[in-house]
Design an enzyme around this catalytic site. Structure first.
Site, mmCIF file in Angstrom:
data_model
loop_
_atom_site.group_PDB
_atom_site.id
_atom_site.type_symbol
_atom_site.label_atom_id
_atom_site.label_comp_id
_atom_site.label_asym_id
_atom_site.label_seq_id
_atom_site.Cartn_x
_atom_site.Cartn_y
_atom_site.Cartn_z
ATOM 1 N N GLU A 66 0.829 -1.200 0.000
ATOM 2 C CA GLU A 66 0.000 0.000 0.000
ATOM 3 C C GLU A 66 0.868 1.258 0.000
ATOM 4 O O GLU A 66 0.576 2.247 -0.671
ATOM 5 C CB GLU A 66 -0.929 0.018 1.210
ATOM 6 N N PRO A 273 10.136 -16.587 -7.784
ATOM 7 C CA PRO A 273 9.134 -16.867 -6.752
ATOM 8 C C PRO A 273 8.707 -15.606 -6.019
ATOM 9 O O PRO A 273 9.499 -14.668 -5.840
ATOM 10 C CB PRO A 273 9.847 -17.839 -5.813
ATOM 11 N N ARG A 274 7.446 -15.584 -5.605
ATOM 12 C CA ARG A 274 6.927 -14.443 -4.845
ATOM 13 C C ARG A 274 7.718 -14.242 -3.554
ATOM 14 O O ARG A 274 7.991 -13.124 -3.145
ATOM 15 C CB ARG A 274 5.441 -14.674 -4.526
ATOM 16 N N LEU A 314 15.634 -10.301 -3.977
ATOM 17 C CA LEU A 314 14.733 -9.148 -3.908
ATOM 18 C C LEU A 314 15.375 -7.950 -4.608
ATOM 19 O O LEU A 314 16.593 -7.825 -4.645
ATOM 20 C CB LEU A 314 14.424 -8.793 -2.454
ATOM 21 N N GLY A 315 14.546 -7.066 -5.139
ATOM 22 C CA GLY A 315 15.022 -5.795 -5.660
ATOM 23 C C GLY A 315 15.545 -5.817 -7.081
ATOM 24 O O GLY A 315 16.066 -4.800 -7.558
ATOM 25 N N GLU A 316 15.423 -6.951 -7.793
ATOM 26 C CA GLU A 316 15.960 -7.026 -9.147
ATOM 27 C C GLU A 316 14.881 -7.275 -10.199
ATOM 28 O O GLU A 316 15.189 -7.531 -11.363
ATOM 29 C CB GLU A 316 17.016 -8.127 -9.235
ATOM 30 N N ASN A 340 0.380 -8.000 -9.536
ATOM 31 C CA ASN A 340 0.438 -6.767 -10.311
ATOM 32 C C ASN A 340 0.883 -6.987 -11.761
ATOM 33 O O ASN A 340 2.059 -7.266 -12.015
ATOM 34 C CB ASN A 340 1.418 -5.819 -9.603
ATOM 35 N N GLU A 343 3.567 -3.983 -13.744
ATOM 36 C CA GLU A 343 5.030 -3.939 -13.748
ATOM 37 C C GLU A 343 5.624 -4.591 -14.996
ATOM 38 O O GLU A 343 6.449 -3.962 -15.679
ATOM 39 C CB GLU A 343 5.563 -4.573 -12.464
#
Length: 440
Positions: A66, A273-274, A314-316, A340, A343
């Protein structure tokens, strides 16, 4: 203002008794995550920053998703209202860290006060917001009622309520009507959310069916060096990606990939993966199929003999989407609600999705209509769809072009949202030079 229903008065009376227990729990969690004691006490309404001069608009978002979704809206409102300051509150250490990295101009972050009289009033006494925008389903009764009582118009943006939440509120119709009656505007994600609010007693004149706020967020960042490194590692091999996958979905994706390898032996699957902390289990699953993998968390890139690239970091994500022409969005083969699609659409990816996209119904409808997305239900259908795009480049080009067209609508949607909020909350741009600061 009408007298508060009995349940609201009871809630107001009981929350001070429960506050010590709630404070003990949240302060321990924040401290364990490296938050200082002073900042943790923001949850008691004890501000660690001064209130800026002039008009202040307060945004409250529960957690990471959020918070990040609302940052682009704050930026757009800041451009529309150049003399206005902003405050964003959230409840988690992770959200605070990410917000700090992407803070819009003239904005500051605090942890939200616990919903009890003393913390809420202490918070409002200090910050004195001129307008308040709550994100998604943040219906904390005291926060809402006390803010409205001080004359700040309220909006619920990106509004959506879970089926469980709607069922709970329906048991107390007077309380639901009273709490919802404090809002000047409900800007919902979709028609279903609007219908839920109307069924709970929201004023129809104040309910506007809008768009998912995540569709207006800034495109994901990509790292040029990482993109170049992956492209070089692939060496021209065809690639497809499965992103934000959950347990029970990777097996289906891997089965589809095995089918695809029969026709496209040099094809590489990028599996994202999520939850990257599942990487070890997923790696074992891949090996059990007999396919070789490269694992990003081990610093690896896919070599010629590796059929799967496990992107368990994460972050890529922006860097991965920049390379992948075909992206399957997870959380959709199981009844999770989807993830989403904006993206990957920003990068012009042809989109595939399972049938379970209830969280993004209003987003997938135009994607399907434009021909940017295709629904698939199982491994054979996924394999057929990917094979079609690999063997018929004109189909891939058309889907990718449609995805970019969908993404290009972002700014128009954001401008429309800013206009709606400005009207409903009586937010006017700055007065001409020399005429004083802008006012609510």
């Amino acid at each position: 203002m009408a007298q508060a229903p009995m349940l609201v008065r009871l809630y107001r009376g009981l929350t001070p008794l429960l506050l010590p227990l709630a404070w003990r729990s949240v302060s321990r969690k924040l401290t364990d995550q490296g938050v200082s004691e002073a900042r943790a006490r923001e949850r008691l309404g004890q501000a660690t920053l001064p209130r800026p001069q002039g008009r202040l608009i307060w945004f409250h978002a529960a957690s990471v998703g959020e918070s990040l979704a609302v940052l682009q809206l704050i930026t757009a409102l800041g451009e529309h209202l150049p003399q206005t300051e902003f405050l964003i509150t959230s409840g988690t250490a992770t959200s605070a860290e990410l917000i700090a990295k992407r803070m819009p101009p003239r904005c500051r972050h605090q942890f939200a006060p616990l919903d009890a009289p003393a913390p809420v009033c202490r918070f409002l006494d200090h910050w004195r917001p001129d307008a308040a925008l709550l994100v998604e389903s943040e219906l904390w009764p005291l926060m809402i009622v006390e803010t409205a009582a001080r004359g700040a118009p309220l909006a619920l943006v990106n509004a959506r309520l879970s089926a469980k939440s709607v069922e709970g509120w329906r048991k107390w119709p007077r309380t639901a009507g009273y709490v919802l009656g404090q809002f000047a505007l409900f800007l919902t994600q979709n028609q279903a959310a609007a219908d839920n609010l109307l069924s709970l007693g929201a004023d129809p004149a104040r309910v506007v069916t809008g768009i998912n706020l995540k569709s207006t967020s800034a495109p994901l960042a990509e790292d040029a060096a990482t993109v170049a490194e992956l492209a070089a590692a692939l060496g021209g091999r065809p690639l497809w990606a499965a992103s934000s996958t959950h347990a029970g979905e990777e097996e289906i994706i891997l089965a589809a990939h095995r089918q695809l390898l029969e026709r496209h032996p040099d094809l590489c699957l990028m599996l994202i993966p999520r939850h990257p902390d599942r990487g070890a289990d997923i790696a074992a699953m891949i090996r059990a199929t007999g396919m070789a993998l490269a694992r990003r968390s081990a610093g690896e890139m896919p070599g010629a003999g590796q059929q799967v690239f496990l992107a368990d970091t994460l972050g890529e994500l922006g860097s991965w989407y920049a390379v992948a022409p075909i992206v399957f969005m997870g959380g959709s083969l199981k009844p999770i609600g989807g993830h989403n699609p904006f993206e990957p659409a920003d990068f012009g990816a042809a989109l595939l999705t399972g049938p379970h996209v209830s969280n993004f119904t209003e987003s997938y409808a135009p994607l399907f209509a434009l021909g940017a997305a295709r629904e698939v239900a199982d491994a054979p259908e996924i394999a057929t769809a990917v094979d079609d795009l690999l063997t018929r480049p004109e189909h891939l080009t058309a889907m990718r072009s449609a995805a970019r067209s969908f993404a290009d609508r972002r700014q128009a949607s954001l401008d429309e949202m800013v206009a709606t909020l400005s009207t409903a909350l009586s937010l006017r741009p700055a007065a001409p030079a020399g005429a004083g600061p802008d006012q609510v």
